[in-house]
Write a protein that holds these residues in place. Structure first.
Motif, mmCIF file in Angstrom:
data_model
loop_
_atom_site.group_PDB
_atom_site.id
_atom_site.type_symbol
_atom_site.label_atom_id
_atom_site.label_comp_id
_atom_site.label_asym_id
_atom_site.label_seq_id
_atom_site.Cartn_x
_atom_site.Cartn_y
_atom_site.Cartn_z
ATOM 1 N N LEU A 208 0.824 -1.208 0.000
ATOM 2 C CA LEU A 208 0.000 0.000 0.000
ATOM 3 C C LEU A 208 0.861 1.263 0.000
ATOM 4 O O LEU A 208 0.594 2.219 -0.724
ATOM 5 C CB LEU A 208 -0.918 0.021 1.229
ATOM 6 C CG LEU A 208 -2.174 -0.846 1.139
ATOM 7 C CD1 LEU A 208 -2.967 -0.748 2.434
ATOM 8 C CD2 LEU A 208 -3.024 -0.397 -0.043
ATOM 9 N N ALA A 209 1.908 1.248 0.826
ATOM 10 C CA ALA A 209 2.736 2.444 0.941
ATOM 11 C C ALA A 209 3.695 2.565 -0.248
ATOM 12 O O ALA A 209 4.025 3.669 -0.675
ATOM 13 C CB ALA A 209 3.526 2.403 2.240
ATOM 14 N N GLY A 210 4.139 1.411 -0.781
ATOM 15 C CA GLY A 210 5.154 1.445 -1.825
ATOM 16 C C GLY A 210 4.598 1.724 -3.211
ATOM 17 O O GLY A 210 5.276 2.337 -4.042
ATOM 18 N N PRO B 260 2.249 3.832 -4.491
ATOM 19 C CA PRO B 260 2.241 5.232 -4.964
ATOM 20 C C PRO B 260 3.648 5.761 -5.256
ATOM 21 O O PRO B 260 3.841 6.522 -6.208
ATOM 22 C CB PRO B 260 1.616 6.003 -3.793
ATOM 23 C CG PRO B 260 0.883 5.005 -3.005
ATOM 24 C CD PRO B 260 1.601 3.712 -3.179
ATOM 25 N N ILE B 261 4.637 5.317 -4.460
ATOM 26 C CA ILE B 261 6.007 5.798 -4.685
ATOM 27 C C ILE B 261 6.517 5.271 -6.025
ATOM 28 O O ILE B 261 7.064 6.025 -6.838
ATOM 29 C CB ILE B 261 6.937 5.342 -3.531
ATOM 30 C CG1 ILE B 261 6.402 5.828 -2.180
ATOM 31 C CG2 ILE B 261 8.350 5.859 -3.746
ATOM 32 C CD1 ILE B 261 7.120 5.254 -0.980
ATOM 33 N N TYR C 136 4.752 4.298 -8.508
ATOM 34 C CA TYR C 136 3.963 4.943 -9.558
ATOM 35 C C TYR C 136 4.492 6.343 -9.837
ATOM 36 O O TYR C 136 4.711 6.730 -10.989
ATOM 37 C CB TYR C 136 2.496 4.996 -9.122
ATOM 38 C CG TYR C 136 1.571 5.542 -10.168
ATOM 39 C CD1 TYR C 136 1.131 4.729 -11.199
ATOM 40 C CD2 TYR C 136 1.143 6.872 -10.120
ATOM 41 C CE1 TYR C 136 0.283 5.216 -12.170
ATOM 42 C CE2 TYR C 136 0.286 7.370 -11.088
ATOM 43 C CZ TYR C 136 -0.141 6.544 -12.112
ATOM 44 O OH TYR C 136 -0.971 7.032 -13.070
ATOM 45 N N PHE C 137 4.768 7.069 -8.768
ATOM 46 C CA PHE C 137 5.286 8.430 -8.903
ATOM 47 C C PHE C 137 6.611 8.432 -9.672
ATOM 48 O O PHE C 137 6.808 9.227 -10.590
ATOM 49 C CB PHE C 137 5.490 9.054 -7.519
ATOM 50 C CG PHE C 137 6.087 10.440 -7.534
ATOM 51 C CD1 PHE C 137 5.291 11.541 -7.813
ATOM 52 C CD2 PHE C 137 7.437 10.636 -7.288
ATOM 53 C CE1 PHE C 137 5.827 12.824 -7.837
ATOM 54 C CE2 PHE C 137 7.984 11.911 -7.315
ATOM 55 C CZ PHE C 137 7.171 13.005 -7.592
ATOM 56 N N ILE C 138 7.508 7.525 -9.294
ATOM 57 C CA ILE C 138 8.819 7.493 -9.967
ATOM 58 C C ILE C 138 8.644 7.167 -11.447
ATOM 59 O O ILE C 138 9.274 7.780 -12.302
ATOM 60 C CB ILE C 138 9.756 6.460 -9.300
ATOM 61 C CG1 ILE C 138 10.013 6.849 -7.830
ATOM 62 C CG2 ILE C 138 11.085 6.380 -10.042
ATOM 63 C CD1 ILE C 138 10.828 5.841 -7.057
ATOM 64 N N VAL D 225 15.872 5.256 -3.386
ATOM 65 C CA VAL D 225 15.142 4.121 -2.828
ATOM 66 C C VAL D 225 16.111 3.000 -2.449
ATOM 67 O O VAL D 225 15.980 2.375 -1.407
ATOM 68 C CB VAL D 225 14.085 3.588 -3.824
ATOM 69 C CG1 VAL D 225 13.496 2.273 -3.345
ATOM 70 C CG2 VAL D 225 12.988 4.608 -4.019
ATOM 71 N N LEU E 126 0.275 13.179 -4.736
ATOM 72 C CA LEU E 126 1.234 12.102 -4.959
ATOM 73 C C LEU E 126 2.662 12.577 -4.683
ATOM 74 O O LEU E 126 3.456 11.877 -4.058
ATOM 75 C CB LEU E 126 1.103 11.617 -6.404
ATOM 76 C CG LEU E 126 1.723 10.265 -6.734
ATOM 77 C CD1 LEU E 126 1.096 9.183 -5.880
ATOM 78 C CD2 LEU E 126 1.532 9.956 -8.209
ATOM 79 N N TYR F 178 3.108 13.024 -0.964
ATOM 80 C CA TYR F 178 3.213 11.709 -0.339
ATOM 81 C C TYR F 178 4.613 11.140 -0.520
ATOM 82 O O TYR F 178 5.237 10.635 0.416
ATOM 83 C CB TYR F 178 2.169 10.753 -0.931
ATOM 84 C CG TYR F 178 2.368 9.339 -0.470
ATOM 85 C CD1 TYR F 178 1.956 8.936 0.787
ATOM 86 C CD2 TYR F 178 3.029 8.410 -1.281
ATOM 87 C CE1 TYR F 178 2.167 7.645 1.238
ATOM 88 C CE2 TYR F 178 3.260 7.119 -0.847
ATOM 89 C CZ TYR F 178 2.819 6.746 0.412
ATOM 90 O OH TYR F 178 3.043 5.470 0.853
ATOM 91 N N THR F 179 5.138 11.220 -1.751
ATOM 92 C CA THR F 179 6.462 10.655 -2.026
ATOM 93 C C THR F 179 7.537 11.360 -1.215
ATOM 94 O O THR F 179 8.446 10.719 -0.679
ATOM 95 C CB THR F 179 6.767 10.734 -3.530
ATOM 96 O OG1 THR F 179 5.679 10.153 -4.236
ATOM 97 C CG2 THR F 179 8.038 9.978 -3.870
ATOM 98 N N PHE G 124 10.051 9.613 1.481
ATOM 99 C CA PHE G 124 11.511 9.697 1.475
ATOM 100 C C PHE G 124 12.061 10.234 2.796
ATOM 101 O O PHE G 124 13.100 9.786 3.263
ATOM 102 C CB PHE G 124 12.012 10.536 0.295
ATOM 103 C CG PHE G 124 12.127 9.726 -0.959
ATOM 104 C CD1 PHE G 124 13.112 8.752 -1.071
ATOM 105 C CD2 PHE G 124 11.239 9.899 -2.016
ATOM 106 C CE1 PHE G 124 13.216 7.970 -2.209
ATOM 107 C CE2 PHE G 124 11.331 9.126 -3.162
ATOM 108 C CZ PHE G 124 12.322 8.163 -3.258
ATOM 109 N N LEU H 54 12.089 7.375 5.050
ATOM 110 C CA LEU H 54 13.192 6.449 4.775
ATOM 111 C C LEU H 54 14.523 6.965 5.311
ATOM 112 O O LEU H 54 15.364 6.193 5.739
ATOM 113 C CB LEU H 54 13.320 6.191 3.267
ATOM 114 C CG LEU H 54 12.358 5.194 2.630
ATOM 115 C CD1 LEU H 54 12.614 5.086 1.132
ATOM 116 C CD2 LEU H 54 12.504 3.816 3.270
ATOM 117 N N TYR H 55 14.714 8.269 5.269
ATOM 118 C CA TYR H 55 16.035 8.814 5.613
ATOM 119 C C TYR H 55 16.145 9.376 7.023
ATOM 120 O O TYR H 55 17.250 9.530 7.531
ATOM 121 C CB TYR H 55 16.453 9.862 4.570
ATOM 122 C CG TYR H 55 16.963 9.187 3.331
ATOM 123 C CD1 TYR H 55 18.298 8.813 3.232
ATOM 124 C CD2 TYR H 55 16.108 8.850 2.293
ATOM 125 C CE1 TYR H 55 18.773 8.142 2.135
ATOM 126 C CE2 TYR H 55 16.570 8.176 1.184
ATOM 127 C CZ TYR H 55 17.907 7.830 1.110
ATOM 128 O OH TYR H 55 18.374 7.147 0.024
#
Lengths: 285, 256
Positions: free
Chosen positions: A85-87, A89-90, A92-94, A110, B6, B9-10, B14, B17-18
């Motif tokens: 679920l969390a991954g 959208p990321i 997709y965005f990339i 990533v 989006l 959110y990204t 990140f 993550l960091y």
């Protein structure tokens, strides 16, 4: 020329034998050995007695153990779904980035944490979640709390640590499957009157199925065998299969039972892998 | 869709993550020993590291194991990839998939399997057992990486070299090896990072006398939060990050 061909044939063995020897002796045999150990009786001081028994597998259904095993599966499934679920959208965005160098930078970002030490990434959460940790210190200084919140050594901390460590594992396969989708399909869907949501549900999601399965697999299997994260971030209530396995080998010295527990992990690996292969074949038709 | 949403959110993802890694690095320079309030810059924790002989010994062990396991697995990987690229043989497909198993098998399975194996054959647990254990999974990675490189090179270069009068050895040494060199270097570095970072397999196969750095760090972590761990973690992180940047830089130079 012909002479050389013959020399090559002889060389073939010289090139292959070292690695075949290595992988058979130091990988295949040890793993099989462990699976065989699951059917032996425990020795008095560690090790085994070579009598065939199924007691190690019945011990699994002992009240103390089957609950932990069941809970481990629940935690692993939950972690796989949370990462998905969390991954998604990321990923997709990339994949929607038009500039190739931005795309590459994001991918490297990533992968980077994924290439740093697992132990340290987990320890970092101790620094954040502890009673004197950063989160409690900030909340205290903002006068939101009077007493530190118990965040560390809880099931929550374990689930968070698992999520944090495995999130990058799922983003890469998701990205590569979303990236492969022909971008014209989005336009076609829109032209035919599909809303963005409909396009996503009927085009993007089904076409990235293989990435979803690979990603879930890459999170689920290692989570199942995890013992560092519950060991470091969890308390006595957050024990997982991996922790019992570790104890059986290092402290309780019941190697056959430890092997039987690893058997479960290997069995799950086998089932998930065959399921994945069947799904992939079905989709290819 | 909601492009702004989006993007936001990204960015948050990140940060998530960091953030932990960053906090760890920042606090390795914090004067305060226990609490997470900032009380001034210090390099004390780093000085203390270099006086900790146990830690320095495990650092040395880790470096040696990472270098030797990478060297051996690069040689094994090169030979295997060459054989896979050049020859057809019985059981080739099975062998290729067997080669990938160490990558997908959970570390705990490899670690415990080898522990049982070493104890059964009476092999003393220590430096060499860890080295052997590391090679059994780094080898899978080096073969994978070098094989990919082999698939990209022209099948005729070796025959061309032989037609021009080279012996098969010379053809291999001067035509094949240079064309796969980028793959060999990438394989070495990635193998180095994987061995350097490994905890689980080393934990089960190292015995009492030999400790790698991650095994040492683990025993420190079990004692609780301590700025010295922050400092050693920062150094470990930097080593992995620098090796990674070398790999990326190198790959870019080759392809770009």
């Amino acid at each position: 020329m012909l002479n050389y061909r013959i020399t090559y044939k002889k060389l073939k063995n010289a090139f292959l034998i070292p690695s075949v020897f290595w992988i058979v002796t130091f990988f295949l045999i040890p793993v099989f050995l462990m699976l065989i150990y699951a059917f032996f009786e425990r020795g008095d001081y560690g090790g085994v007695k070579y009598n065939f028994t199924l007691i190690n597998f019945t011990l699994i259904f002992d009240d103390l153990y089957y609950k932990i095993i069941l809970k481990t599966f629940v935690v692993a499934i939950l972690n796989s779904l949370l990462c998905l679920l969390a991954g998604y959208p990321i990923a997709y965005f990339i994949s929607t980035q038009k500039n190739q160098s931005i795309k590459n930078t994001l991918l490297v970002l990533v992968i980077l944490p994924f290439l740093t030490n697992f132990l340290i990434r987990t320890y970092a959460w101790m620094v954040l979640l502890g009673n004197e940790g950063l989160i409690n210190t900030i909340l205290f200084n903002l006068k939101i709390i009077d007493n530190p919140l118990q965040l560390l050594f809880t099931p929550f901390a374990v689930q968070l640590g698992l999520f944090y460590n495995y999130l990058p594992f799922i983003i890469l396969p998701l990205y590569s499957s979303i990236e492969k989708i022909n971008k014209n399909l989005y336009l076609a869907s829109n032209d035919l009157g599909g809303s963005n949501l409909k396009t996503f549900l009927n085009v993007t999601l089904p076409l990235s199925k293989s990435g979803i399965f690979t990603g879930l697999f890459l999170v689920f299997i290692p989570t199942l065998g995890e013992f560092i994260i519950p060991d470091i971030l969890g308390g006595s209530k957050s024990v997982m299969i991996g922790n019992i396995v570790k104890d059986q080998f290092l402290t309780a010295r019941n190697w056959p039972f430890g092997s039987a527990l690893v058997f479960i992990i290997m069995f799950a690996l086998l089932i998930v892998m065959s399921a994945k292969n069947i799904i992939t074949k079905y989709n290819a038709k | 869709m909601n492009k702004k949403l989006l993007t936001t959110y990204t960015i948050i993802a990140f940060i998530f993550l960091y953030l932990p890694i960053t906090v760890l690095i920042v606090f390795s320079f914090n004067k305060d020993k226990i609490s997470s309030s900032w009380s001034g810059f210090t390099l004390d924790w780093y000085y203390k590291l270099f006086q900790n002989t146990d830690l320095l010994n495990s650092l040395q062990t880790s470096i040696f194991i990472a270098i030797f396991s990478s060297l051996i697995s690069v040689v094994l990987g090169t030979f295997t990839s060459y054989a896979l690229y050049k020859f057809d043989f019985k059981g080739k497909v099975a062998f290729q998939s067997l080669l990938q198993y160490p990558i997908i098998t959970p570390d705990i399975v490899i670690g415990i399997g080898l522990l049982i194996f070493f104890v059964l054959i009476n092999f003393t647990l220590g430096f060499f057992s860890v080295l052997i254990a590391h090679i059994s999974f780094t080898m899978a990675y080096t073969t994978l990486i070098i094989s990919t490189r082999f698939n990209g090179i022209d099948k005729n270069i070796e025959d061309a070299a032989i037609d021009l009068g080279a012996t098969p050895f010379k053809a291999f040494r001067f035509a094949v090896i240079p064309s796969i060199m980028p793959g060999i270097i990438a394989a070495f570095l990635i193998s180095f990072i994987i061995s350097w970072d490994d905890f689980i397999v080393s934990f089960f196969t190292s015995g009492v006398g030999t400790t790698t750095l991650p095994v040492k760090v683990y025993s420190m972590i079990k004692m609780g939060v301590n700025p010295q761990i922050n400092a050693i973690s920062t150094l470990l992180l930097m080593t992995s990050l620098i090796s990674t940047f070398i790999v990326i830089k190198f790959q870019n130079n080759v392809t770009g």
